[in-house]
Enzyme design. Structure first.
Site, short mmCIF file in Angstrom:
data_model
loop_
_atom_site.label_atom_id
_atom_site.label_comp_id
_atom_site.label_asym_id
_atom_site.label_seq_id
_atom_site.Cartn_x
_atom_site.Cartn_y
_atom_site.Cartn_z
CE LYS A 194 -8.96 -1.02 1.50
NZ LYS A 194 -7.86 -1.69 2.10
C1 LIG Z 1 -6.89 -0.77 2.72
C2 LIG Z 1 -6.20 -1.16 3.95
C3 LIG Z 1 -5.91 -0.25 4.99
C4 LIG Z 1 -6.19 1.21 4.99
O1 LIG Z 1 -6.78 1.75 3.98
P1 LIG Z 1 -6.92 3.28 3.58
O2 LIG Z 1 -6.41 3.31 2.19
O3 LIG Z 1 -6.15 4.13 4.51
O4 LIG Z 1 -8.39 3.53 3.70
C5 LIG Z 1 -5.32 -0.74 6.14
N1 LIG Z 1 -5.00 -2.02 6.27
C6 LIG Z 1 -5.24 -2.91 5.31
C7 LIG Z 1 -4.87 -4.33 5.55
C8 LIG Z 1 -5.83 -2.52 4.10
O5 LIG Z 1 -6.04 -3.41 3.14
#
Ligand SMILES: *Cc1c(COP(=O)(O)O)cnc(C)c1O
Length: 403
Positions: A194
């Site tokens: 992210k």
């Molecule tokens: C990354 C992501 C999540 C959740 O991420 P975690 O790996 O649980 O921290 C949820 N929804 C979307 C659209 C994502 O890209």
């Protein structure tokens, strides 16, 4: 550089990786300071991280949790969504967004997407609302915030909740409004691919103090929140509230170590996002002239923080051809992935709901032809040039194979 990809297995050899966190000595020192302090959970770093993220999202409150997925789970629980309820959501997302709906025993009601924004078609969202619909769970797919204001208006009109899965949109704004602030509640994720990372982690953001307190209680084993009777009773008897569990809670806390990493990342957020923009612009310039691909459409009024950089093969290319292009890129040490496989076609969803190909044709068609390219702050112009040349070569090969 490690690959932080959800869907590809690590390859051997030097690779231009799909993603890579932007970690400096500042982050390393911040983590070491926490380790030396002896306070490793529930402390000042959690509070500081919550303040920084909620501010960046234009919200009053932040609740740090151990992942974006946990954050979505708690957000739905705190809104009282459960069995018998329906939640409208997109089939074109990372699987966690719909899984959270299953965790609380509610039913996801998928609606198809717009082929340009790749987010749910607002008209289809409105048509999908029925008597059991309790919420819209909207995702900024691939970080694109288009239609968020429309979903907010639809939710308000029908008196249902908007939950914003803004896991891919930290630092993005749309028509002057920050992502995270469109819904009744928003959720960020801090997995290493992210915009910023805490290794694993997430953040719930909201303007509603009661909702924030409820999420704090739920992340911490259901310990009382200020409004609970146990808080005052225990206070009166002097026993403390630590072992009073008002409700079924979870351990979804985020450690001080992770929060310190998050604080250091948030303090550099503007620089991190500027660097991501530079890479995205470089890609746009470099890929513009390659025939056969569609580049991301960024609507005016959008300030993108760029979660990933994807291209889509033009209509007419099949998923098999796309997969061969991906394999060819990987064979040339270019990390890439098919973001996103449609959620409704995943085995768990097919088993539970009987979806099949054709259920959401636009999402399927887009999903079949999309490729996420290497995207992180350490990419050089030479790397980007390598990726572009290799992509161009793989497309030429596909075209020749067709005859
Ligand atoms: C990354 C992501 C999540 C959740 O991420 P975690 O790996 O649980 O921290 C949820 N929804 C979307 C659209 C994502 O890209």
């Amino acid at each position: 550089m490690p690959t932080n990809d959800y869907s590809s297995s690590p390859s051997a050899g030097p690779e231009i990786t799909l993603s890579g966190p932007d970690i400096t000595d500042l982050e390393i020192e911040a983590v070491v300071r926490v380790l030396r302090s002896g306070r490793l959970s529930i402390g000042p770093m959690q509070e500081a991280f919550e303040a920084l993220v909620s501010e960046a999202a234009g919200c009053d409150h932040g609740v740090a949790v151990s992942s974006g997925t946990c954050g979505l789970h708690l957000a739905l629980l705190a809104l009282g969504i459960g069995p018998g309820d329906e939640v409208i959501t997109t089939p074109f997302s990372f699987v966690a967004s719909a899984n959270a709906i299953l965790y609380v025993g509610a039913t996801p009601k998928f609606v198809d997407i717009c082929p340009r924004s790749l987010n749910m078609d607002p008209e289809k969202v409105e048509r999908a609302i029925g008597p059991r619909t309790k919420a819209i769970l909207a995702v900024e797919a691939l970080g694109n915030p288009t239609h968020m204001d429309r979903y907010a208006a639809i939710a308000a009109k029908h008196e249902i909740h908007l939950v914003e899965d803004c896991c891919e949109a930290l630092g993005t704004s749309y028509n002057g409004r920050k992502c995270g602030s469109f819904g009744r509640v928003g959720v960020f994720g801090f997995y290493p691919n992210k915009q910023i990372t805490t290794g694993e982690g997430g953040m719930i953001v909201t303007d509603d103090p009661h909702l924030a307190d409820m999420c704090r209680s739920l992340r911490n084993q259901g310990r009382p929140m200020p409004a609970d009777p146990a808080t005052t009773t225990a206070g009166a008897t002097g026993l403390g509230v630590w072992l009073a569990h008002e409700r079924l809670g979870y351990n979804y806390r985020l450690s001080e170590i992770a929060c310190a990493l998050g604080v250091a990342q948030m303090r550099r957020l503007d620089r991190i996002i500027d660097a991501r923009r530079r890479v995205a612009v470089e890609y746009l310039n470099r890929l513009m002239d390659i025939p056969g691909i569609i580049l991301p459409t960024i609507e005016s009024g959008t300030s993108m923080s760029w979660f990933v950089f994807t291209v889509r093969l033009e209509r007419g290319y099949t998923s098999e051809e796309r997969d061969r292009v991906i394999q060819g890129l990987r064979n040339h040490d270019v990390g890439c992935a098919p973001y996103f496989p449609c959620i409704h076609l995943m085995p768990e969803y097919v088993r539970r709901f009987g979806y099949e190909r054709g259920s959401f044709p636009i999402a399927e068609s887009v999903s079949d032809r999309t490729i996420a390219l290497p995207f992180h702050n350490h990419l050089t112009e030479r790397d980007i040039d390598m990726v572009a040349q290799t992509l161009s070569l793989m497309l030429t090969r596909e075209n020749l194979a067709r005859g």
